[in-house]
Scaffold this motif. Structure first.
Motif, PDB file in Angstrom:
ATOM      1  N   ARG A 157     -23.149   7.575 -14.692  1.00 19.54           N
ATOM      2  CA  ARG A 157     -23.709   7.300 -13.286  1.00 19.54           C
ATOM      3  C   ARG A 157     -23.551   5.804 -12.811  1.00 19.54           C
ATOM      4  N   TRP A 158     -23.416   4.775 -13.708  1.00 20.59           N
ATOM      5  CA  TRP A 158     -23.209   3.641 -13.475  1.00 20.59           C
ATOM      6  C   TRP A 158     -21.706   3.201 -12.961  1.00 20.59           C
ATOM      7  N   ARG A 159     -20.910   3.737 -13.483  1.00 19.95           N
ATOM      8  CA  ARG A 159     -19.568   3.754 -13.276  1.00 19.95           C
ATOM      9  C   ARG A 159     -19.205   4.318 -11.981  1.00 19.95           C
ATOM     10  N   ARG A 160     -20.176   5.415 -11.629  1.00 21.79           N
ATOM     11  CA  ARG A 160     -19.906   5.953 -10.263  1.00 21.79           C
ATOM     12  C   ARG A 160     -20.556   5.317  -9.080  1.00 21.79           C
ATOM     13  N   ASP A 161     -21.491   4.599  -9.318  1.00 18.53           N
ATOM     14  CA  ASP A 161     -22.283   3.940  -8.228  1.00 18.53           C
ATOM     15  C   ASP A 161     -22.329   2.699  -8.392  1.00 18.53           C
ATOM     16  N   ARG A 162     -21.910   1.897  -9.162  1.00 18.89           N
ATOM     17  CA  ARG A 162     -21.822   0.318  -9.293  1.00 18.89           C
ATOM     18  C   ARG A 162     -20.839  -0.240  -8.108  1.00 18.89           C
ATOM     19  N   LEU A 168     -23.067  -0.538  -5.226  1.00 20.31           N
ATOM     20  CA  LEU A 168     -24.437  -1.323  -5.294  1.00 20.31           C
ATOM     21  C   LEU A 168     -23.799  -2.705  -5.199  1.00 20.31           C
ATOM     22  N   LEU A 169     -22.761  -3.112  -5.723  1.00 26.40           N
ATOM     23  CA  LEU A 169     -22.436  -4.425  -5.667  1.00 26.40           C
ATOM     24  C   LEU A 169     -22.056  -4.764  -4.022  1.00 26.40           C
ATOM     25  N   GLU A 170     -21.438  -3.648  -3.476  1.00 30.53           N
ATOM     26  CA  GLU A 170     -21.100  -3.793  -2.009  1.00 30.53           C
ATOM     27  C   GLU A 170     -22.234  -3.959  -1.159  1.00 30.53           C
ATOM     28  N   SER A 174     -30.831   6.686  -6.527  1.00 28.67           N
ATOM     29  CA  SER A 174     -29.424   7.378  -7.140  1.00 28.67           C
ATOM     30  C   SER A 174     -29.538   7.818  -8.473  1.00 28.67           C
ATOM     31  N   PHE A 175     -30.341   7.334  -9.432  1.00 27.90           N
ATOM     32  CA  PHE A 175     -30.348   7.499 -10.945  1.00 27.90           C
ATOM     33  C   PHE A 175     -31.356   8.576 -11.091  1.00 27.90           C
ATOM     34  N   GLU A 176     -32.016   9.035 -10.120  1.00 27.05           N
ATOM     35  CA  GLU A 176     -33.046  10.076 -10.406  1.00 27.05           C
ATOM     36  C   GLU A 176     -32.429  11.369 -11.077  1.00 27.05           C
ATOM     37  N   PRO A 177     -31.320  11.857 -10.885  1.00 30.11           N
ATOM     38  CA  PRO A 177     -30.827  12.872 -11.891  1.00 30.11           C
ATOM     39  C   PRO A 177     -30.445  12.568 -13.033  1.00 30.11           C
ATOM     40  N   ALA A 178     -29.973  11.347 -13.305  1.00 32.21           N
ATOM     41  CA  ALA A 178     -29.581  11.039 -14.674  1.00 32.21           C
ATOM     42  C   ALA A 178     -30.931  10.567 -15.462  1.00 32.21           C
ATOM     43  N   ILE A 179     -31.974  10.044 -14.766  1.00 34.31           N
ATOM     44  CA  ILE A 179     -33.195  10.077 -15.349  1.00 34.31           C
ATOM     45  C   ILE A 179     -33.892  11.319 -15.653  1.00 34.31           C
ATOM     46  N   ARG A 180     -33.603  12.125 -14.899  1.00 35.81           N
ATOM     47  CA  ARG A 180     -34.376  13.706 -15.409  1.00 35.81           C
ATOM     48  C   ARG A 180     -33.697  14.164 -16.485  1.00 35.81           C
ATOM     49  N   ILE A 200     -31.210  -2.601  -4.447  1.00 36.17           N
ATOM     50  CA  ILE A 200     -31.573  -2.064  -5.724  1.00 36.17           C
ATOM     51  C   ILE A 200     -32.424  -0.693  -5.690  1.00 36.17           C
ATOM     52  N   ASP A 201     -33.563  -0.635  -4.756  1.00 37.71           N
ATOM     53  CA  ASP A 201     -34.320   0.409  -4.769  1.00 37.71           C
ATOM     54  C   ASP A 201     -33.442   1.672  -4.484  1.00 37.71           C
ATOM     55  N   LYS A 202     -32.652   1.736  -3.674  1.00 38.79           N
ATOM     56  CA  LYS A 202     -31.541   2.511  -3.338  1.00 38.79           C
ATOM     57  C   LYS A 202     -30.769   3.098  -4.669  1.00 38.79           C
ATOM     58  N   PHE A 203     -30.225   2.129  -5.378  1.00 39.01           N
ATOM     59  CA  PHE A 203     -29.410   2.339  -6.466  1.00 39.01           C
ATOM     60  C   PHE A 203     -30.439   3.208  -7.440  1.00 39.01           C
ATOM     61  N   ILE A 204     -31.542   2.671  -7.868  1.00 39.17           N
ATOM     62  CA  ILE A 204     -32.496   3.317  -8.569  1.00 39.17           C
ATOM     63  C   ILE A 204     -32.698   4.795  -8.452  1.00 39.17           C
TER      64      ILE A 204
END
Length: 415
Positions: free
Chosen positions: A141-146, A149-151, A350-356, A344-348
């Motif tokens: 997930r990090w590689r896909r969305d980082r 996030l940085l942008e 987006s992690f919901e599926p991974a967290i699940r 940051i909130d938006k990025f977190i």
């Protein structure tokens, strides 16, 4: 009569329930297998085996015996009795019938103690394969969305840096005044440890000769151009006229100043880019010299190790940052600034599926139809204080060969 009636009614009720349940379970393949195991478990007697353990093994009558299965551990029996004999302790271990057929010549028992501390909880809930899986999920997930996030963070980070630089620029004059002694000390240390001990020699023996070699053609051209522009006739007349009585005595000096201002300086300024390029090339070539690199490294090390430099630098940093209310307020605002908090909130989110996925991995078994058996162990241990000491039935190589008369047992330590 009423008590007898209640007893008979109860028997009828449970008979009906068990009858209906049996009929239902007998038509469901998985349920039928489970029911058959339960019936077999109650009808057959556990078989007693003698085992030998070292004295260090955590062993006591009543300790549960478990066997490892695909989704965790199942109950496999019970320690019935423990006898100490010399340097060993022998135990009578009752094993349920469905597991006795799986035992063989290499079967052994492992007496273990569940510690119940934080380390045990982490090891139990997060074995290496689970850690690897969680790491894979998060990294994927990090590689896909980082990149996104940085942008999204770039404008906020840019504004934060601008605010920080503005704060430093505005606070630095005051810090310079209040910490004048510290800046003086740093200057002394840099001069002694840096310039005099290391850099001065490099400048005189390496950098300055390079500058001279590179500057000579440029200076010749500038000199020729200045000479060509020099007004020889007017300068000569100005110089001679000073000797005539009643004339302006600083006429020649004024002519020289006028020439420098209107002619010489523009000629030199016109070559500013060439001078900068020449100096940069000389410095770059100097930094390629091994001696220069070594001297600079030694200078930096000696300066940083000097206790005077450390004390002064610490005092300046404390005044500019640590004890500075403006910087403290700026640091506290980092997580509340909308241009940083919203990405940051938006990025977190987006992690919901991974967290699940991670949560399911920790909470559910592999078939996703029940609780994770390792989690059940942790809950029993932490909430019910169960399973402090237990025995693992280790079915090495399955049921190959006859079970030994005395099964070897080992001290499994904390698990």
């Amino acid at each position: 009569m009423k008590e007898i009636g209640r007893f008979i009614a109860g028997l009828v009720f449970w008979a009906v329930v068990l009858g209906v349940g049996w009929r239902y379970l007998s038509h469901d393949e998985e349920a039928a297998k489970a029911t058959a195991r339960i019936v077999k478990h109650f009808r057959a007697e556990p078989q007693i085996f003698r085992a030998s353990f070292p004295l260090s093994a955590p062993l006591a009558p009543g300790n549960p015996v478990r066997v490892r299965v695909k989704n965790g551990f199942f109950a496999a029996g019970l320690v019935k009795a423990v006898m100490t004999s010399g340097t060993t302790q022998e135990a009578d271990v009752a094993i349920f019938p469905e597991y006795t057929a799986m035992m063989g010549a290499h079967t052994r028992f492992v007496a273990a103690r569940t510690a119940g501390d934080v380390g045990w909880v982490v090891r139990t809930l997060l074995p290496k394969d689970t850690q690897d899986e969680i790491r894979r999920i998060i990294l994927e997930r990090w590689r896909r969305d980082r990149g996104q996030l940085l942008e999204d963070l770039r404008p906020g980070i840019t504004r934060l840096m601008e605010d920080t630089l503005t704060m430093i620029q505005e606070e630095l004059p005051n810090v310079t005044r209040t910490n004048k002694h510290d800046f003086d000390v740093i200057g002394v240390v840099i001069r002694e440890k840096g310039w005099e001990d290391h850099i001065e020699g490099v400048f005189g023996e390496v950098l300055w000769p390079m500058i001279q070699d590179r500057a000579e053609p440029l200076l010749d051209n500038v000199g020729d151009e200045i000479v060509d522009a020099f007004p020889v006739w007017s300068m000569s007349w100005a110089y001679l006229s000073e000797s005539i009585p009643f004339t302006d005595k600083d006429r020649f000096e004024k002519k020289v100043q006028e020439f420098i201002k209107k002619k010489a300086i523009p000629i030199v300024a016109k070559r500013e880019s060439e001078v900068k390029k020449m100096a940069a090339e000389a410095l770059r070539d100097t930094l390629k010299e091994e001696r220069t690199v070594q001297e600079l490294q030694q200078a930096a090390e000696e300066i940083s190790r000097d206790p005077r430099f450390r004390a002064a630098a610490e005092s300046i940093v404390r005044s500019l940052f640590l004890d500075n209310r403006r910087f403290q307020d700026l640091a506290k605002s980092v997580l509340t600034r909308p241009d940083l908090k919203e990405p940051i909130d938006k990025f977190i989110a987006s992690f919901e599926p991974a967290i699940r996925k991670v949560a399911n991995r920790l909470l559910m078994n592999e078939r996703r139809d029940g609780i994770n058996p390792d989690l059940a162990r942790v809950l029993r241990r932490k909430l019910l204080r169960e399973d402090e000491d237990w025995v693992l039935l280790d079915l090495i190589d399955g049921n190959v060969g006859a079970v030994p008369k005395i099964i070897p047992g080992i001290d499994g330590g904390r698990r």
